[in-house]
Design an enzyme around this catalytic site. Structure first.
Site, PDB file in Angstrom:
ATOM      1  N   LYS A   1       0.813  -1.218   0.000  1.00 44.37           N
ATOM      2  CA  LYS A   1       0.000   0.000   0.000  1.00 44.37           C
ATOM      3  C   LYS A   1       0.851   1.275   0.000  1.00 44.37           C
ATOM      4  O   LYS A   1       2.045   1.248   0.280  1.00 44.37           O
ATOM      5  CB  LYS A   1      -1.018  -0.047   1.149  1.00 44.37           C
TER       6      LYS A   1
ATOM      7  N   ARG B   1      -3.432 -10.247   4.586  1.00 38.70           N
ATOM      8  CA  ARG B   1      -3.828 -10.284   3.180  1.00 38.70           C
ATOM      9  C   ARG B   1      -2.678  -9.711   2.363  1.00 38.70           C
ATOM     10  O   ARG B   1      -2.366  -8.530   2.486  1.00 38.70           O
ATOM     11  CB  ARG B   1      -5.107  -9.462   2.999  1.00 38.70           C
TER      12      ARG B   1
HETATM   13  N1  PMM Z   1      -7.481  -3.914   0.765  1.00 39.77           N
HETATM   14  C1  PMM Z   1      -7.827  -3.931  -0.529  1.00 39.77           C
HETATM   15  C2  PMM Z   1      -8.847  -4.794  -0.992  1.00 39.77           C
HETATM   16  N2  PMM Z   1      -9.471  -5.628  -0.147  1.00 39.77           N
HETATM   17  N3  PMM Z   1      -9.777  -6.472   2.019  1.00 39.77           N
HETATM   18  C3  PMM Z   1      -9.473  -6.462   3.326  1.00 39.77           C
HETATM   19  N4  PMM Z   1     -10.131  -7.275   4.175  1.00 39.77           N
HETATM   20  N5  PMM Z   1      -8.504  -5.649   3.835  1.00 39.77           N
HETATM   21  C4  PMM Z   1      -7.815  -4.785   3.038  1.00 39.77           C
HETATM   22  O1  PMM Z   1      -6.962  -4.039   3.550  1.00 39.77           O
HETATM   23  C5  PMM Z   1      -8.127  -4.749   1.651  1.00 39.77           C
HETATM   24  C6  PMM Z   1      -9.131  -5.631   1.173  1.00 39.77           C
HETATM   25  C7  PMM Z   1      -7.144  -3.010  -1.507  1.00 39.77           C
HETATM   26  O2  PMM Z   1      -5.872  -3.440  -1.799  1.00 39.77           O
HETATM   27  P1  PMM Z   1      -5.441  -4.122  -3.203  1.00 39.77           P
HETATM   28  O3  PMM Z   1      -5.797  -3.146  -4.292  1.00 39.77           O
HETATM   29  O4  PMM Z   1      -4.005  -4.359  -3.058  1.00 39.77           O
HETATM   30  O5  PMM Z   1      -6.217  -5.401  -3.352  1.00 39.77           O
END
Ligand code: PMM
Length: 272
Positions: free
Chosen positions: A211, A251
């Protein structure tokens, strides 16, 4: 000692996600990447069809279904444990019917009023993430008096609402939503508060991988943020520190490096 967190491998089947947008937009490439993350030690593959990057616009439900359902079907058929990253109750329902065992809702139930009842009926695990509004304007929603307390309290309010709507408390996982309606500095403040999340009794998930706040931390001397892939070592360190804090899951995009970091953390703490 806290148990080693589960590793959720990120699989964004989107042309425009924050960290891997475009890479797995093609169905076959997405399935292959999901299988590869499973082989590298992902406990769960988190399949998402709608980008939540800051500024992202929403896509129609039919398009989201079209992107994710074939991927969920193929991965679960291959024995992979899958979660569905969606804010839509209908997508959650169809994905669980296709084999997903967890619903990961970045809106914590606030984007679709049918979500809690749907998940209660499905009886699966449910991630309630901290969220203040859709991605198109979430960067304007970063006003807090005391960010750590408010992010925790707002998330617990949603978790309790989910429980009142019939989702078992033991099925609810809470997530501070790193990067969602938070400035770079606020993300660090929230991470420093993780111990208090763990003592709520809910399982805790953290998604910090690649991020923006890490890109800023690792910026070069001219202030240019570190590129996405150059953030994987820092992301893995965050996962090791999350393990220390007792979180239930992380994640991440780079499953192998994360597994290495978690192995070090576990060995340090005397786990075999
Ligand atoms: N961040 C993203 C998408 N889904 N779900 C959860 N539970 N926690 C998160 O921090 C989260 C998520 C966005 O990040 P990406 O674009 O790298 O998928």
């Amino acid at each position: 000692m806290p148990a080693t967190p589960l590793v959720l491998g990120v699989l964004n089947v989107t042309p425009d996600s924050f960290s891997d947008g475009g890479e797995h937009a093609n169905r076959e490439t997405a399935i292959a990447h999901g299988l590869a993350m499973h082989a590298m030690g992902a406990d769960v593959v988190d399949v998402g069809g709608e980008s939540t990057r800051p500024g992202a616009q929403r896509i129609p439900e039919s398009e989201e279904l079209d992107r994710v359902i074939p991927v969920v079907t193929a991965l679960t058929a291959a024995g992979v444990r899958v979660s569905i990253d969606t804010m839509r109750a209908e997508v959650a329902r169809r994905a669980v019917e296709a084999g997903a065992s967890m619903v990961n809702d970045v809106s914590g139930g606030q984007a679709d009023e049918a979500m809690y009842a749907t998940v209660a009926e499905l009886g699966c695990d449910y991630v309630v993430m901290h969220w203040r509004g859709h991605s198109a304007h979430m960067d304007e929603l970063t006003r807090y008096t005391s960010v750590a307390e408010e992010v925790r309290a707002e998330t617990l309010t949603c978790a309790r609402a989910a429980a009142i709507a019939g989702i078992r408390e033991s099925s609810i996982i809470i997530d501070p939503g790193i990067g969602f309606a938070k400035t770079i500095e606020q993300n660090w403040t929230v991470l420093r508060d993780l111990d208090r999340w763990v003592t709520t009794g809910f399982r805790v998930l953290v998604g910090a991988s690649r991020k923006k706040f890490l890109g800023a931390l690792l910026a070069d001397s001219e202030g240019t943020p570190r590129d996405m892939r150059g953030r994987d070592a820092a992301s893995a360190v965050i996962s090791a520190l999350c393990a220390r804090a007792g979180v239930w899951g992380v994640r991440v995009h780079d499953v192998r490096t994360t597994r290495d970091a978690l192995a070090v953390a576990a060995r340090w703490d005397g786990e075999t």
